[in-house]
Enzyme design. Structure first.
Site, PDB file in Angstrom:
ATOM      1  N   ASP A  60       0.855  -1.190   0.000  1.00  0.00           N
ATOM      2  CA  ASP A  60       0.000   0.000   0.000  1.00  0.00           C
ATOM      3  C   ASP A  60       0.887   1.235   0.000  1.00  0.00           C
ATOM      4  O   ASP A  60       1.779   1.375   0.832  1.00  0.00           O
ATOM      5  CB  ASP A  60      -0.901   0.014   1.236  1.00  0.00           C
ATOM      6  CG  ASP A  60      -2.070  -0.946   1.078  1.00  0.00           C
ATOM      7  OD1 ASP A  60      -2.349  -1.359  -0.061  1.00  0.00           O
ATOM      8  OD2 ASP A  60      -2.702  -1.278   2.097  1.00  0.00           O
TER       9      ASP A  60
ATOM     10  N   ASP B 223     -13.796  -6.267  -5.390  1.00  0.00           N
ATOM     11  CA  ASP B 223     -13.994  -6.566  -3.975  1.00  0.00           C
ATOM     12  C   ASP B 223     -15.376  -7.176  -3.834  1.00  0.00           C
ATOM     13  O   ASP B 223     -16.375  -6.553  -4.195  1.00  0.00           O
ATOM     14  CB  ASP B 223     -13.896  -5.283  -3.132  1.00  0.00           C
ATOM     15  CG  ASP B 223     -12.504  -4.661  -3.182  1.00  0.00           C
ATOM     16  OD1 ASP B 223     -11.530  -5.422  -3.365  1.00  0.00           O
ATOM     17  OD2 ASP B 223     -12.397  -3.433  -3.042  1.00  0.00           O
TER      18      ASP B 223
END
Lengths: 197, 261
Positions: free
Chosen positions: B20, B139
């Site tokens: 990230d 997702d």
């Protein structure tokens, strides 16, 4: 010095980055007359083979490819350009190596594009594979492949069928995988190519 | 029912650490022993590639558009120094975003919410840059037994069924799917192997499984049960709970095709 045939083939940042890491000097060939400045040549390529062939033609560099006398390395679509024909858009290509580029058969239950690290088995001894293992992993990403040919294939890979991972005819070499993304094995191959005369 | 007989291949299953990124730095804490600067994504990427990671995913969570220039510089640095493929995701909403990342050395881009809001974006990207460049990240979360697509990092539910969306993404030109199970993400109880198996049989493009990795056995399960092409994880790698060389040795001993260094 190695000359990169700069016909607008898309991203070549990773290729030039790899050459820089390996201290392999290179320059860009934008016009036919620049060919004589270099001792060997790389033909890059990503995307659509027919579109790449059209770009090669409109760049004015298509005519010089078949008459190059020094070592040439085609990478991925740059390799496919060396063949006679691609099923991708039914495209006529340079025909330097008289074999075909075909589409992986969707019936074979394997994922397309062929994406990831696959084993490359050396079928014939070749200077390109000096100081390497007979079976190393290289990074592939492609939907079209060059048929296996006992005369021109020097290394092969299995993906549902056996196809040409590396081909050679005279001073022309082609690799279907991306040596610039294939870890240390890929770097060794680029180094070996830079030593070919 | 006829069993699916797969033709021979030694294509390796891929292990993918995910980093990230915020304002050009990795955000989740990393406790590697030999790392000089735990926040430097390039150094971390180099460590992972040296350990045998097959590919890397950088997920940019930078909020503002101006700071995305930092991302382009980061992509260039990674491409200069790392010799394995990598994907960039996060905030890619127009062709220009993709173009600059491609020309900075990214091998693939990952698009998520932007693709759901404008599905034609997938077609455009595939046409301009080739399918191999386009990863569609999805997702998914189970609601009353059905799986639905979620947006904005899973915060926004939609009424789009996951399977229908995956088929549409494939049809439009996705070259690969990065599927994160929200129900498993962060739990460390293993990947959602049953659902991944169904989806894997449904699609003809590669699938990267994400969400739930907690042990080496979980990686073996997702490859053996679901037969996905790649498995992605973040914290188990960042915190050194699973070391990539050991994981690959473990999987190779189970006869899962793996690239070992």
């Amino acid at each position: 010095m190695t000359g990169i045939i700069n016909y607008g083939a898309g991203n070549i940042f990773s290729l030039t980055a790899a050459l820089n890491r390996l201290n392999i000097p290179f320059g860009m060939i934008n016009r036919p007359e620049e060919v004589d400045l270099y001792e060997r040549y790389i033909i890059p390529g990503v995307g659509h083979a027919g579109a790449a062939m059209n770009k090669l033609k409109s760049s004015g560099l298509a005519s010089i490819i078949p008459v190059l006398q020094r070592p040439v390395l085609g990478i991925c679509v740059g390799m496919q350009l060396l063949t006679a024909y691609s099923e991708e858009g039914n495209s006529e290509l340079t025909g330097i190596i008289p074999i075909k580029t075909l589409l992986f058969d969707k019936k074979c239950k394997l994922k397309i594009p062929h994406t990831g690290w696959n084993k490359v088995r050396l079928d014939k001894n070749n200077a390109l594979f000096k100081n390497m293992n007979a079976e190393d992993y290289f990074y592939f990403v492609h939907s079209f492949f060059i048929e296996f040919n006992s005369k021109f294939t020097i290394a092969s890979t299995e993906y549902g069928l056996k196809f040409s991972a590396v081909v050679q005819k005279d001073n022309y070499y082609g690799v279907q995988f991306h040596p610039e993304k294939s870890g240390s094995a890929g770097e060794q191959l680029l180094t070996n190519f830079s030593l070919l005369v | 029912m006829n069993p699916i007989i797969k033709p021979p291949t030694q294509l390796a299953k891929r292990i993918i650490p995910c980093l990230d990124i915020k304002d050009g730095r990795t955000v989740k804490g990393v406790n590697f022993i030999d790392l000089k600067d735990a926040g430097d994504p390039v150094e971390l990427a180099w460590q992972y590639s040296a350990q045998g990671a097959d590919e890397l995913v950088f997920l940019d969570i930078t909020a503002t558009h101006e700071k995305r220039k930092t991302l382009v510089e980061l992509v260039k640095s990674v491409a200069r120094q790392i010799n394995i493929p990598f994907t960039i995701g996060g905030g890619i909403i127009e062709i220009g975003d993709a173009d600059i990342l491609l020309n900075s050395g990214a091998d693939k881009i990952s698009i998520n919410s932007a693709a759901v809001r404008n599905p034609d974006f997938i077609d455009q990207l595939a046409k301009l840059f080739g399918k191999q460049f386009v990863v569609v990240a999805v997702d998914t979360k189970s609601i009353k037994g059905k799986h639905y697509v979620h947006l904005n990092g899973g915060r926004i539910a939609t009424n789009i069924e996951t399977k229908a969306w995956l088929l549409e993404a494939q049809e439009r030109g996705a070259g690969e799917i990065l599927l994160t199970s929200m129900d498993h993400d962060g739990t460390k109880r293993g990947f959602d192997c049953m659902e991944l198996k169904k989806i894997n049989q449904l699609l003809s493009i590669p699938i990267i499984a994400s969400g739930g990795a907690g042990s080496m056995d979980h990686f073996a399960d997702v490859f053996q049960i679901a037969d996905v092409d790649a498995a992605l994880a973040a914290s188990v790698f960042h915190y050194g709970e699973i070391l990539i060389p050991e994981l690959k040795q473990f999987l190779a001993e189970k006869n899962i095709p793996i690239r070992t260094l």
